[in-house]
Write an enzyme that holds these catalytic residues in place. Structure first.
Site, PDB file in Angstrom:
ATOM      1  N   GLU A 186     -32.256 -26.861  -1.236  1.00  0.00           N
ATOM      2  CA  GLU A 186     -31.607 -28.172  -1.140  1.00  0.00           C
ATOM      3  C   GLU A 186     -32.416 -29.105  -0.241  1.00  0.00           C
ATOM      4  O   GLU A 186     -32.559 -30.300  -0.536  1.00  0.00           O
ATOM      5  CB  GLU A 186     -30.177 -28.001  -0.600  1.00  0.00           C
TER       6      GLU A 186
ATOM      7  N   GLU B 194     -35.228 -30.233  -2.203  1.00  0.00           N
ATOM      8  CA  GLU B 194     -34.781 -31.195  -3.204  1.00  0.00           C
ATOM      9  C   GLU B 194     -34.576 -32.571  -2.566  1.00  0.00           C
ATOM     10  O   GLU B 194     -34.963 -33.599  -3.131  1.00  0.00           O
ATOM     11  CB  GLU B 194     -33.468 -30.704  -3.850  1.00  0.00           C
TER      12      GLU B 194
ATOM     13  N   CYS C  69     -22.289 -27.129  -2.514  1.00  0.00           N
ATOM     14  CA  CYS C  69     -21.841 -25.779  -2.136  1.00  0.00           C
ATOM     15  C   CYS C  69     -20.373 -25.528  -2.422  1.00  0.00           C
ATOM     16  O   CYS C  69     -19.932 -24.400  -2.469  1.00  0.00           O
ATOM     17  CB  CYS C  69     -22.051 -25.543  -0.645  1.00  0.00           C
TER      18      CYS C  69
ATOM     19  N   SER D  44     -26.715 -32.377  -5.744  1.00  0.00           N
ATOM     20  CA  SER D  44     -27.837 -31.443  -5.720  1.00  0.00           C
ATOM     21  C   SER D  44     -27.664 -30.447  -6.861  1.00  0.00           C
ATOM     22  O   SER D  44     -26.553 -29.997  -7.147  1.00  0.00           O
ATOM     23  CB  SER D  44     -27.847 -30.704  -4.387  1.00  0.00           C
TER      24      SER D  44
ATOM     25  N   LYS E  68     -13.731 -20.664  -5.560  1.00  0.00           N
ATOM     26  CA  LYS E  68     -14.869 -19.794  -5.888  1.00  0.00           C
ATOM     27  C   LYS E  68     -14.539 -18.900  -7.075  1.00  0.00           C
ATOM     28  O   LYS E  68     -15.423 -18.447  -7.785  1.00  0.00           O
ATOM     29  CB  LYS E  68     -15.249 -18.944  -4.677  1.00  0.00           C
TER      30      LYS E  68
ATOM     31  N   GLU F 177     -15.338 -21.014  -9.881  1.00  0.00           N
ATOM     32  CA  GLU F 177     -16.786 -21.228  -9.956  1.00  0.00           C
ATOM     33  C   GLU F 177     -17.496 -20.058 -10.629  1.00  0.00           C
ATOM     34  O   GLU F 177     -18.358 -20.255 -11.480  1.00  0.00           O
ATOM     35  CB  GLU F 177     -17.351 -21.435  -8.544  1.00  0.00           C
TER      36      GLU F 177
ATOM     37  N   GLU G 244     -22.009 -21.694 -16.976  1.00  0.00           N
ATOM     38  CA  GLU G 244     -23.380 -21.890 -16.469  1.00  0.00           C
ATOM     39  C   GLU G 244     -23.769 -20.793 -15.490  1.00  0.00           C
ATOM     40  O   GLU G 244     -24.943 -20.616 -15.176  1.00  0.00           O
ATOM     41  CB  GLU G 244     -23.522 -23.219 -15.720  1.00  0.00           C
TER      42      GLU G 244
ATOM     43  N   CYS H 199     -14.952 -24.731   5.115  1.00  0.00           N
ATOM     44  CA  CYS H 199     -14.523 -23.427   4.585  1.00  0.00           C
ATOM     45  C   CYS H 199     -13.635 -22.667   5.568  1.00  0.00           C
ATOM     46  O   CYS H 199     -12.837 -21.824   5.155  1.00  0.00           O
ATOM     47  CB  CYS H 199     -15.726 -22.572   4.254  1.00  0.00           C
TER      48      CYS H 199
END
Lengths: 573, 144
Positions: free
Chosen positions: A278, A281, A298, A318, A357, A360, A365, A502
């Site tokens: 990141e 990037e 994230c 990102s 999560k 996710e 993907e 988190c």
């Protein structure tokens, strides 16, 4: 300051303050159900009623302001009877299946019934019968257990700005559901789980993966690998009644091995890896005139939020996968090769403070060749449950270190668990990537803390960089609206879905107040303070991973394994 | 012979049949549907599906299970997805994760209703061993 009297004691309070907050400071406990710290009162449950001398009816302490000379009674027979009756009425249509309930032992309603000494069923109401909503990969809803306090609706709308759920119908027919009552899976729900944290009963809970993980652990043909997120080690203690902010990192690793995990890795390792990707990037975007400001990726709740509500900002996010998914991807590629194990035989379990999560890891993907990077996600609460189920006494377990190659981490990766942590870690390394020198002051105070929005301007080698850190999607919404309106001074924005990051995730131990969240945050920064390796770009195993496998940040292998894409979602908004 | 893979959808809720048909037809599958176990049994006499998606509770509470058994008896290789609201309605959940469960639930996957269109497409592709389409070639409708 004003003075009033409660239960014969003289109490000082600030003007405009509610009775509830003034009494709380004085150590007088008033029961509440619908009250939410930090939000305006709603006065719905009437459990906090007190007697105010000179007024004919009982007053709700949560929404009634104190006045000079006011005399109140918080424990008169009339008050106690009214509160008890209110709880008895809530129980009148409540399912009697406490023994089978996910909240058994942690339920506010159960606690109140105990506190009030309710020992008989005085009112027998008609039970509500709604179907459960088991469609979401993250959150399970059982509307029959709902007492209509409205806390989930409020957190979803007022804190997160998502409004996936609301009251449907009125009066005795009222229930809480999604638009057209279609189920969370088809709704705009971002799976953050903040509703689960505020729910006083078992109406909302996470979708459990415990049974799947137990099955995997007992399958001799499978290699079961765990990763644990930075915020888990500093909050797991609360599941076992130990004080908030206690770091159980080593004990947790040892406990996971005891219950049968073949390898235990630390997601902070891939947080370091995320920073390399990141950070590179960001530098690439700044140097080549790419899309700015760059938004972090994230937090999966945030990603779904942008895909639904602000798809025009998708190019700003990102392309890095989250640390969880990066770990999953390198476990089933580099690690599988290294150990000569078929990736299909690896069961990758991730322990997260997060319910999103779970969603996710089920994104298409995130499963190249139909082999998911991560198979199952357990929340901190589920890990607590699993350890209890397997009879692990954490007090008696000696701490152990995580496994190589993905067990070593810098403390920059560890502070990912707190709002501002990703920014701090990224700045430490981006500065190095640009200048070749270490950032002079590793502690970046302005991005630390529990405030919803924090901003800082940084000078990196003569380059003026605008950085913002937001936590809570309601705050993110405000900032995105500013960007939409033309704000141009920001280059990098860290967004975490849950307020505080988190450490306050939807999968964290229940009944934590903001003080507990603060302790978890302090625990992370204490680890950072005491750590030798405080920057991601000096993590030896990360560097070795590039040398032996990935090549370079943003390289071809990185791109294939560690980066992803996003797309607009058509959901009912 | 058509190269299109054929999917049999069986559900007593016509809305579900319509939605699944919409989600899958655009992906190049041929859809055959039935509104009950009895109708599906009849269809199976003449149609050999490459994959089947069955509801569980239809004429009887276990119609989907019965249908799975019948299908697998004739076409053991045909993958079956059971798409059901049984857990929502009864609290009882079924899974095909363990070998024991798979030994009697003759389905390859159990999914809870309602499913997102992309979810069902992924499961279908997985069971048919078809690769994921590249992101840039996906139709906008697929990007849910």
């Amino acid at each position: 300051m004003i003075t009033f009297e409660a239960d014969g004691r003289t109490i000082q309070a600030n003007e405009g303050e509610t009775i509830l907050t003034a009494l709380k400071r004085e150590g007088i406990h008033v029961p509440t159900l619908c009250h939410m710290e930090g939000l305006p009162p709603s006065g719905a449950c009437r459990l906090c009623v007190v007697e105010v001398e000179g007024t004919p009816t009982l007053a709700p302490a949560c929404s009634y302001p104190v006045a000079p000379g006011m005399k109140i009674n918080t424990r008169s027979p009339r008050v106690l009877e009214a509160r008890k009756t209110n709880v008895e009425l809530l129980l009148s249509n409540h399912p009697d299946d406490c023994l089978y309930c996910s909240r058994n032992g942690k339920c506010d309603l159960q606690g109140l019934a105990m506190e009030m000494g309710i020992r008989q069923r005085l009112y027998r109401g008609k039970k509500t019968t709604h179907e459960m909503d088991v469609s979401s990969p993250s959150i399970l809803r059982d509307p029959d257990k709902c007492i209509l306090c409205g806390r989930c609706v409020r957190v979803c709308e007022e804190v997160q700005g998502v409004s996936a759920i609301d009251f449907i119908n009125r009066g005795s027919r009222a229930f809480i559901g999604t638009a057209f009552d279609t189920g969370l899976n088809l709704s705009s729900c971002v799976n953050c789980g903040q509703c689960v944290l505020v729910c006083p009963t078992g109406a909302l809970s996470e979708t459990s993966s415990i049974a799947d993980v137990v099955a995997a652990l007992s399958d001799p043909d499978k290699m079961v690998v765990a990763q644990h997120a930075p915020a888990v080690s500093v909050s797991l203690a609360e599941e076992f009644g130990v004080k908030p902010g206690t770091d159980l990192d080593g004990k947790m690793v040892a406990a996971l091995r005891r219950i049968g995990f073949d390898r235990v890795f630390d997601t902070s390792f891939t947080a370091d890896l995320t920073i390399m990707e990141e950070g590179s990037e960001l530098v690439h975007r700044i140097k080549t005139g790419g899309v700015l400001p760059m938004l972090t990726s994230c937090s999966p709740g945030w990603i779904k939020f942008v895909e639904e509500f602000y798809p025009e900002f998708i190019p700003n996010i990102s392309t890095c996968k989250s640390p969880q998914q990066m770990m999953g991807a390198i476990i089933k590629s580099f690690f599988a090769q290294r150990e000569a194990v078929d990736p299909a035989k690896i069961v990758s379990v991730s322990i997260m403070p997060c319910t999103a999560k779970k969603f996710e890891c089920s994104r298409p993907e995130m499963a190249p060749g139909h082999i998911p990077d991560v198979d199952y996600v357990l929340t901190t609460r589920e890990l607590g449950q699993l350890l209890r189920m397997f009879g692990v006494d954490l007090a008696a377990v000696e701490p152990e270190a995580a496994d190589t190659p993905f067990g070593e981490r810098s403390s920059a990766g560890k502070i990912f668990g707190a709002s501002g942590g990703v920014m701090e870690a990224a700045v430490r390394s981006a500065y190095f990537l640009i200048t070749g020198k270490e950032y002079p002051e590793l502690k970046i105070q302005p991005v630390r803390g529990l405030q919803g929005c924090k901003e800082v301007r940084l000078n990196i080698d003569g380059l003026d960089v605008g950085a913002a850190v937001v936590s809570g999607l309601g705050q993110a919404r405000k900032l995105l609206d500013q960007l939409k309106a033309g704000r141009k001074d920001l280059h990098f924005i860290e967004v975490m879905t849950c307020p505080g990051g988190c450490i306050n995730g939807g999968g964290q131990p229940l009944k934590a107040d903001m003080e507990a969240v603060k302790s978890r945050m302090q625990a992370l920064y204490k680890i950072d303070r005491e750590e030798q390796l405080r920057v991601s770009h000096r993590n030896k195993w990360v560097l070795r991973l590039y040398e032996e496998f990935l090549g370079k940040p943003l390289g071809e292998t990185s791109h294939r394994l560690l980066h992803t894409h996003y797309a607009k979602r058509d959901v009912l908004l | 012979m058509s190269a299109k893979k054929r999917i049999l959808i069986v559900d007593d809720d016509p809305d579900v049949v319509d939605q699944l048909t919409l989600a899958l037809q655009g992906q190049g599958y041929e859809i055959v549907s039935a509104g009950s176990r009895a109708e599906a049994e009849e269809t199976l006499l003449t149609v050999r599906p490459d994959l089947a998606i069955f509801d569980l509770m239809m004429e009887e509470k276990d119609s989907g299970f019965v249908l799975c058994h019948h299908l697998k008896k004739f076409y053991p290789e045909t993958p079956v997805i059971m798409l059901t609201a049984v857990t929502a309605a009864t609290g009882i959940s079924f899974s095909t994760q363990s070998p024991e469960a798979r030994s009697w639930i003759k389905a390859d996957r159990v999914l809870d209703k309602p499913v997102r269109p992309e979810q069902i497409r992924v499961e279908v592709r997985k069971l048919l061993n078809e690769p994921e389409p590249a992101a840039e070639h996906r139709a906008p409708a697929d990007r849910r």
